[in-house]
Design a protein around this motif. Structure first.
Motif, short mmCIF file in Angstrom:
data_model
loop_
_atom_site.label_atom_id
_atom_site.label_comp_id
_atom_site.label_asym_id
_atom_site.label_seq_id
_atom_site.Cartn_x
_atom_site.Cartn_y
_atom_site.Cartn_z
N LEU A 127 -38.94 8.28 -4.18
CA LEU A 127 -40.29 7.78 -4.46
C LEU A 127 -40.31 6.26 -4.53
CD1 LEU A 127 -43.25 8.30 -5.22
CD2 LEU A 127 -42.52 8.47 -7.61
N LEU A 128 -39.30 5.67 -5.15
CA LEU A 128 -39.22 4.21 -5.23
C LEU A 128 -39.11 3.58 -3.83
CD1 LEU A 128 -36.82 3.74 -8.29
CD2 LEU A 128 -39.26 3.16 -8.20
N VAL A 129 -38.32 4.20 -2.98
CA VAL A 129 -38.18 3.69 -1.61
C VAL A 129 -39.51 3.78 -0.87
CG1 VAL A 129 -37.08 4.05 0.64
CG2 VAL A 129 -35.72 4.17 -1.45
N GLU A 130 -40.19 4.91 -0.99
CA GLU A 130 -41.47 5.10 -0.32
C GLU A 130 -42.48 4.05 -0.78
OE1 GLU A 130 -44.17 6.43 2.28
OE2 GLU A 130 -42.13 7.25 2.12
N LYS A 131 -42.53 3.80 -2.09
CA LYS A 131 -43.46 2.80 -2.62
C LYS A 131 -43.05 1.39 -2.21
CE LYS A 131 -46.15 5.69 -4.72
NZ LYS A 131 -47.54 5.90 -4.24
N ALA A 132 -41.74 1.16 -2.12
CA ALA A 132 -41.25 -0.16 -1.68
C ALA A 132 -41.65 -0.40 -0.23
CB ALA A 132 -39.74 -0.23 -1.83
N VAL A 133 -41.61 0.64 0.61
CA VAL A 133 -42.05 0.51 2.00
C VAL A 133 -43.51 0.06 2.04
CG1 VAL A 133 -42.59 1.81 4.09
CG2 VAL A 133 -40.39 2.15 2.97
N GLU A 134 -44.36 0.73 1.29
CA GLU A 134 -45.78 0.37 1.25
C GLU A 134 -45.96 -1.06 0.74
OE1 GLU A 134 -47.73 3.26 -1.13
OE2 GLU A 134 -47.14 4.96 0.12
N PHE A 135 -45.23 -1.40 -0.31
CA PHE A 135 -45.35 -2.72 -0.93
C PHE A 135 -44.93 -3.83 0.02
CE2 PHE A 135 -43.21 -6.06 -3.54
CZ PHE A 135 -44.32 -6.53 -4.21
N PHE A 136 -43.74 -3.73 0.61
CA PHE A 136 -43.24 -4.79 1.48
C PHE A 136 -44.04 -4.88 2.77
CE2 PHE A 136 -39.06 -4.15 -0.86
CZ PHE A 136 -39.17 -5.33 -1.57
N SER A 137 -44.60 -3.76 3.24
CA SER A 137 -45.39 -3.81 4.47
C SER A 137 -46.70 -4.57 4.27
CB SER A 137 -45.68 -2.38 4.97
OG SER A 137 -46.60 -1.73 4.13
N GLU A 138 -47.16 -4.66 3.03
CA GLU A 138 -48.40 -5.39 2.75
C GLU A 138 -48.14 -6.80 2.22
OE1 GLU A 138 -51.35 -4.40 3.65
OE2 GLU A 138 -50.45 -2.56 4.44
N GLU A 139 -47.08 -6.97 1.44
CA GLU A 139 -46.84 -8.24 0.77
C GLU A 139 -45.72 -9.08 1.40
OE1 GLU A 139 -48.89 -9.17 -1.51
OE2 GLU A 139 -49.92 -7.23 -1.54
N GLY A 140 -44.89 -8.46 2.21
CA GLY A 140 -43.77 -9.18 2.80
C GLY A 140 -42.57 -9.19 1.88
N PHE A 193 -45.50 2.67 16.56
CA PHE A 193 -46.69 1.81 16.55
C PHE A 193 -47.65 2.23 15.46
CE2 PHE A 193 -45.51 1.08 21.17
CZ PHE A 193 -44.94 -0.15 20.89
N ASN A 194 -47.23 1.92 14.22
CA ASN A 194 -48.08 2.14 13.06
C ASN A 194 -48.00 0.90 12.18
OD1 ASN A 194 -45.86 2.61 10.92
ND2 ASN A 194 -45.35 4.10 12.50
N ARG A 195 -48.92 0.78 11.27
CA ARG A 195 -49.09 -0.45 10.51
C ARG A 195 -47.83 -0.85 9.73
NH1 ARG A 195 -53.01 -3.78 8.37
NH2 ARG A 195 -52.60 -4.57 6.27
N ARG A 196 -47.25 0.07 8.99
CA ARG A 196 -46.13 -0.34 8.14
C ARG A 196 -44.88 -0.66 8.95
NH1 ARG A 196 -44.24 4.79 4.42
NH2 ARG A 196 -43.08 5.94 5.99
N TRP A 197 -44.64 0.11 10.04
CA TRP A 197 -43.47 -0.19 10.89
C TRP A 197 -43.57 -1.60 11.44
CZ3 TRP A 197 -41.40 -1.98 15.23
CH2 TRP A 197 -40.15 -1.52 15.65
N MET A 198 -44.72 -1.92 12.03
CA MET A 198 -44.89 -3.22 12.68
C MET A 198 -44.86 -4.36 11.68
SD MET A 198 -45.09 -2.61 15.96
CE MET A 198 -45.68 -4.20 16.54
N ARG A 199 -45.54 -4.20 10.55
CA ARG A 199 -45.61 -5.29 9.57
C ARG A 199 -44.26 -5.56 8.91
NH1 ARG A 199 -50.51 -7.15 7.86
NH2 ARG A 199 -49.76 -7.46 5.72
N ILE A 200 -43.52 -4.52 8.59
CA ILE A 200 -42.20 -4.71 8.00
C ILE A 200 -41.29 -5.41 9.00
CG2 ILE A 200 -40.10 -3.46 7.35
CD1 ILE A 200 -41.82 -1.64 5.67
N PHE A 201 -41.38 -5.04 10.26
CA PHE A 201 -40.56 -5.66 11.29
C PHE A 201 -40.82 -7.16 11.36
CE2 PHE A 201 -39.31 -6.75 15.63
CZ PHE A 201 -38.08 -6.11 15.74
N PHE A 202 -42.09 -7.55 11.31
CA PHE A 202 -42.41 -8.98 11.41
C PHE A 202 -42.13 -9.72 10.12
CE2 PHE A 202 -44.20 -7.91 15.41
CZ PHE A 202 -44.21 -9.10 16.12
N PHE A 203 -42.40 -9.13 8.99
CA PHE A 203 -42.06 -9.77 7.72
C PHE A 203 -40.55 -10.00 7.63
CE2 PHE A 203 -46.14 -8.17 5.61
CZ PHE A 203 -46.68 -9.45 5.48
N ALA A 204 -39.77 -9.02 8.08
CA ALA A 204 -38.32 -9.16 8.04
C ALA A 204 -37.86 -10.31 8.93
CB ALA A 204 -37.65 -7.85 8.49
N GLY A 205 -38.49 -10.46 10.10
CA GLY A 205 -38.14 -11.56 10.99
C GLY A 205 -38.45 -12.91 10.38
#
Length: 206
Positions: A9-22, A95-107
């Motif tokens: 659950l923590l990982v799932e919420k972290a995915v949502e969090f980092f995909s929006e906040e970086g 090609f979904n929002r969290r995949w793409m955003r996490i990829f770019f935030f990580a870069g």
């Protein structure tokens, strides 16, 4: 809650969090959003980097389909059909929002998520495509795949990827017809790449 279920659950919420906040956002804010204490997070993860690695596994490794390479290399179908089948499956997975955003935030953060993922794509998708193109046009695979051949396949792949950027990063396209994009990208590759690859292989074999 059982420890393993809480960790998931923590990982799932972290995915949502980092995909929006970086990834500049800290675990203190993540804990606040979750309504838990920061020490609770570190009970399950040794460090923020450890948590980020779990996010990588959740978003990238778990969604990777080993059948993609098999699809590309299945010579019962013409290469064009195989590539279109691959990109249909691939686009649905990534090609979904969290995949793409996490990829770019990580870069932007300089994390190695991008390096690891691109390395995997290079070895398991791009290089097999190059080998199958050689076979399709009657060239030997004895010579190692060259950087120039890889670049040609990356251009095709990048055409698909850019549509995901338009939709989920720039938000300039409400919806993207990935099937149409794949058809255009694959046909351009199969039209322009063969004569270039022939020249590359012939020069290298002299």
């Amino acid at each position: 809650m059982e420890p393993e279920k809480r960790k998931k659950l923590l990982v799932e919420k972290a995915v949502e969090f980092f995909s929006e906040e970086g990834f500049e956002a800290g675990t203190r804010e993540l804990a606040r959003r979750l309504g838990v204490s920061q020490p609770l997070i570190y009970r399950y993860f040794d460090s923020k980097d450890d948590l980020v690695n779990e996010v990588y596994r959740k978003v990238y490794v778990s969604q990777w389909n080993d059948a993609w390479t098999a699809t590309i290399c299945d010579r019962q179908l013409p290469l064009r059909a195989r590539l279109l089948d691959f990109y249909e499956s691939y686009s649905q997975a990534i090609f979904n929002r969290r995949w793409m955003r996490i990829f770019f935030f990580a870069g932007l953060r300089g994390l190695d998520i991008n390096t690891r993922y691109i390395g995997r794509v290079g070895e398991l998708i791009i290089k097999p495509i190059c080998g199958e193109l050689r076979h399709e046009i009657g060239l030997s695979r004895d010579m190692p795949i060259t950087d120039a051949e890889m670049e040609l396949a990356w251009i095709m792949h990048g055409t698909m990827f850019y549509q995901g950027i338009r939709e989920h990063i720039y938000c300039t396209a409400r919806s993207v017809d990935y099937s149409l994009t794949a058809t255009c990208a694959v046909d351009m590759y199969l039209t322009t790449a063969p004569p270039i690859v022939r020249e590359i292989v012939e020069k290298a074999s002299r």
